[in-house]
Design an enzyme around this catalytic site. Structure first.
Site, PDB file in Angstrom:
ATOM      1  N   ARG A  28       8.457 -36.603 -22.373  1.00  0.00           N
ATOM      2  CA  ARG A  28       9.305 -36.125 -23.478  1.00  0.00           C
ATOM      3  C   ARG A  28      10.243 -35.110 -22.573  1.00  0.00           C
ATOM      4  O   ARG A  28      10.212 -34.373 -21.541  1.00  0.00           O
ATOM      5  CB  ARG A  28       8.621 -34.790 -24.139  1.00  0.00           C
ATOM      6  CG  ARG A  28       7.696 -35.557 -25.161  1.00  0.00           C
ATOM      7  CD  ARG A  28       6.576 -34.740 -25.823  1.00  0.00           C
ATOM      8  NE  ARG A  28       5.902 -34.016 -24.600  1.00  0.00           N
ATOM      9  CZ  ARG A  28       5.129 -32.875 -24.685  1.00  0.00           C
ATOM     10  NH1 ARG A  28       5.286 -32.373 -25.773  1.00  0.00           N
ATOM     11  NH2 ARG A  28       4.578 -32.524 -23.567  1.00  0.00           N
ATOM     12  N   GLU A  29      11.674 -35.258 -22.930  1.00  0.00           N
ATOM     13  CA  GLU A  29      12.862 -34.408 -22.604  1.00  0.00           C
ATOM     14  C   GLU A  29      12.427 -32.927 -22.691  1.00  0.00           C
ATOM     15  O   GLU A  29      11.848 -32.561 -23.926  1.00  0.00           O
ATOM     16  CB  GLU A  29      14.139 -34.813 -23.186  1.00  0.00           C
ATOM     17  CG  GLU A  29      14.729 -36.066 -22.602  1.00  0.00           C
ATOM     18  CD  GLU A  29      16.096 -36.327 -23.150  1.00  0.00           C
ATOM     19  OE1 GLU A  29      16.807 -35.368 -23.384  1.00  0.00           O
ATOM     20  OE2 GLU A  29      16.316 -37.452 -23.316  1.00  0.00           O
ATOM     21  N   GLY A  52      15.845 -37.608 -33.370  1.00  0.00           N
ATOM     22  CA  GLY A  52      17.100 -38.289 -32.754  1.00  0.00           C
ATOM     23  C   GLY A  52      16.823 -38.286 -31.265  1.00  0.00           C
ATOM     24  O   GLY A  52      15.611 -38.470 -30.970  1.00  0.00           O
ATOM     25  N   CYS A  83      15.529 -41.653 -27.191  1.00  0.00           N
ATOM     26  CA  CYS A  83      14.275 -42.829 -27.066  1.00  0.00           C
ATOM     27  C   CYS A  83      13.747 -43.164 -28.757  1.00  0.00           C
ATOM     28  O   CYS A  83      14.170 -44.617 -28.644  1.00  0.00           O
ATOM     29  CB  CYS A  83      13.229 -42.109 -26.577  1.00  0.00           C
ATOM     30  SG  CYS A  83      13.523 -41.440 -24.931  1.00  0.00           S
ATOM     31  N   LYS A 124      17.127 -31.705 -29.698  1.00  0.00           N
ATOM     32  CA  LYS A 124      16.090 -30.951 -29.816  1.00  0.00           C
ATOM     33  C   LYS A 124      15.867 -29.834 -28.595  1.00  0.00           C
ATOM     34  O   LYS A 124      16.852 -29.854 -27.721  1.00  0.00           O
ATOM     35  CB  LYS A 124      14.720 -31.398 -29.555  1.00  0.00           C
ATOM     36  CG  LYS A 124      14.465 -32.104 -28.123  1.00  0.00           C
ATOM     37  CD  LYS A 124      13.072 -32.885 -27.942  1.00  0.00           C
ATOM     38  CE  LYS A 124      12.735 -33.083 -26.481  1.00  0.00           C
ATOM     39  NZ  LYS A 124      11.432 -33.590 -26.318  1.00  0.00           N
TER      40      LYS A 124
END
Ligand code: UGA
Length: 471
Positions: free
Chosen positions: A172-173, A290, A293, A353
């Site tokens: 996850r970023e 959003g 990915c 995010k």
């Protein structure tokens, strides 16, 4: 026979987000890693210990492991020395929604050229090519074919021929370093048991959680190492992202129903999440998903379905529900403010995010464009993505980006909480109310503020399906 893992030479193609996180983590485990990229400026910055994008903890990891982490533009020499080569280049969304494999293809051909060079001496073991790029099901075979094409183009031979393995990433970023070192599982798809064994040995410190760390205080639990065929590993990646997107779209639909019947989606999510079959995560309702990915991977899965003439009704609905969710913000503002013409609206948060400066498919973009087209004056603030947003060309030209939240809020008729950054969750609500136009309105696009506290500060609060707490 597998070499002692620490003695493995690792090449990693693509010093982007996935490549760099993977490379830095493998170096942290003790391996010698060379990252290959064609962007010389990026490599120079990395050599100097600077990561050219925002990812918490990554720069520190790169610096700490500089001794074992190297950078190069020369794919051929890296391939010639490597036992394992990871492909971690991007697969952007093509015009028809399908994944654009041109970067993967040119790396695969490049590997073929390198292996066929006259000075390339025969290997004792085949090179293991590990594909980490997100590619459609069947691409493992395609990568093998392209390596072969490369070999044939040069007119040489690759002895023995490399083995292609699929090893999808689930990073996850914003928490990619953590996810790489403490994954829920490692998935490897291959047709060769020797290649599986090489990867099992390579990932042993992670599987056994035996590397030194001060990052995670939890008791160490062995990480499942799942081996599958190539196609299943590739599908696991898509299915995981599509399922998570479905979970979010689902709870958003429930939030909309909660709004109609007066129930609180936070309580509903908690109530269903306690059921172990459902689980509590990815049930936060709001303006939807959003990023780089979910949208791309769900689109690619739908494109695969179309190729096989299959109608993916559920995935179609997941996307439609997500698009509808962003529009709700505009509807909520219109219901309260009537016309939006000439109204100043502050967007709090622009990144898709928190903990990233990534704006790809960010809800802020669609919301800003809709508000702008309705004549509102839009001002945006983001604690990290502000600079990227201001120079991205993705926002309406008349939209202003500022670097102080209260400046964005000054004179605003309404504020929309778009990204739940800590800096935004902890704003001084009294101060917010005092700088906004009277009566101030706040639409909480992530349901993260306490409606009572917002109201106590004299601000009118609108959330997503928060029942009586929201009215
Ligand atoms: C996602 C997956 O979580 C990773 O496992 C995967 O490796 C990665 O995609 C990828 O394919 O590379 P990421 O895009 O960084 O990671 O972001 P997430 O944390 O999954 O969030 C995705 C979107 O869903 C965000 O817009 C977020 O705001 C939204 N979301 C998430 C919600 O609206 N509600 C939730 O409860 C959770």
């Amino acid at each position: 026979m597998i070499k002692t893992p620490k003695g493995l030479n690792i090449g990693l193609v693509g010093a982007g987000y996935v490549g760099l996180v993977t490379g830095a983590c493998l170096a942290h485990l003790g391996y010698r890693v060379v990252c290959v990229d064609r962007d010389e400026e990026r490599l120079a910055s990395l050599e100097a210990g600077r990561v050219p994008f925002y990812e918490p903890g990554l720069e520190e990891l790169v610096r700490r492991n500089a001794e074992r982490l190297h950078f190069s533009t020369d794919l051929a020499s890296v391939v010639s020395e490597a036992d394992v080569v990871f492909i971690a280049v991007d697969t952007p969304q093509g015009e028809d929604g399908s994944a654009d494999l041109s970067n993967v293809a040119s790396v695969a051909r490049g590997i073929g050229y390198a292996l066929a060079e006259p000075e390339a001496s025969p290997r004792e073991h085949p090179l293991v090519v590990v594909n980490k790029s997100t590619v459609p099901v069947g691409s493992g075979d395609y990568v093998s074919m392209l390596i072969r094409d490369g070999v044939e183009e040069v007119g040489g031979e690759a002895v023995p021929f490399p083995v292609v393995v699929s090893n999808p990433e689930f990073l996850r970023e914003g928490s990619a370093v953590y996810d790489a070192l403490f994954p829920d599982r490692i998935v490897v798809g291959a047709d060769s048991s020797e290649a599986m064994d090489t990867l099992r040995a390579l990932y042993k410190p992670i599987i056994e959680q035996s590397f030194p760390t001060e990052l995670d205080p939890r008791p160490k639990v062995a990480v499942p190492f799942l081996t599958t065929d190539l196609a299943s590993a590739e599908m696991i990646k898509y299915a995981a992202n599509a399922f998570l997107a479905t979970k979010v779209s689902f709870i958003n639909e429930v939030a909309n129903l909660c709004e109609l019947v007066g129930a609180d989606v936070g309580e509903v999510a908690y109530g269903i999440g306690l059921d172990e079959r459902i689980g509590p995560r990815f049930l936060s309702a709001g303006i939807g998903w959003g990023g780089s990915c979910f949208p791309k991977d769900v689109a690619a899965l739908r494109a695969v379905a179309a190729e096989y003439n299959y109608e993916p009704v559920l995935l179609d609905a997941v996307v439609a529900a997500n698009e509808k969710q962003r529009k709700q913000v505009v509807g909520k503002l219109q219901r309260e403010l009537r016309t939006l013409k000439g109204k100043r609206i502050a967007l709090l948060g622009l990144a898709f995010k928190p903990n990233t400066d990534d704006l790809r498919e960010a809800p802020s973009l669609t919301i800003a464009r809709s508000l702008d087209s309705l004549g509102a004056m839009v001002v945006g603030y983001d604690p990290v993505a502000g600079d990227v947003a201001a120079s991205s060309g993705l926002l309406p030209t008349s939209m202003k980006v500022v670097f102080d939240p209260y400046e964005a809020l000054t004179g605003a008729h309404a504020a929309v909480l778009v990204t739940e950054w800590g800096q935004i969750r902890t704003l001084d609500l009294k101060k917010v109310a005092s700088v906004m136009k009277n009566p101030p309105l706040l639409v909480d696009g992530r349901n993260v503020l306490d409606p009572e506290k917002v109201r106590a500060a004299g601000i009118h609060y609108k959330g997503f399906g928060r029942g009586r707490r929201s009215v």
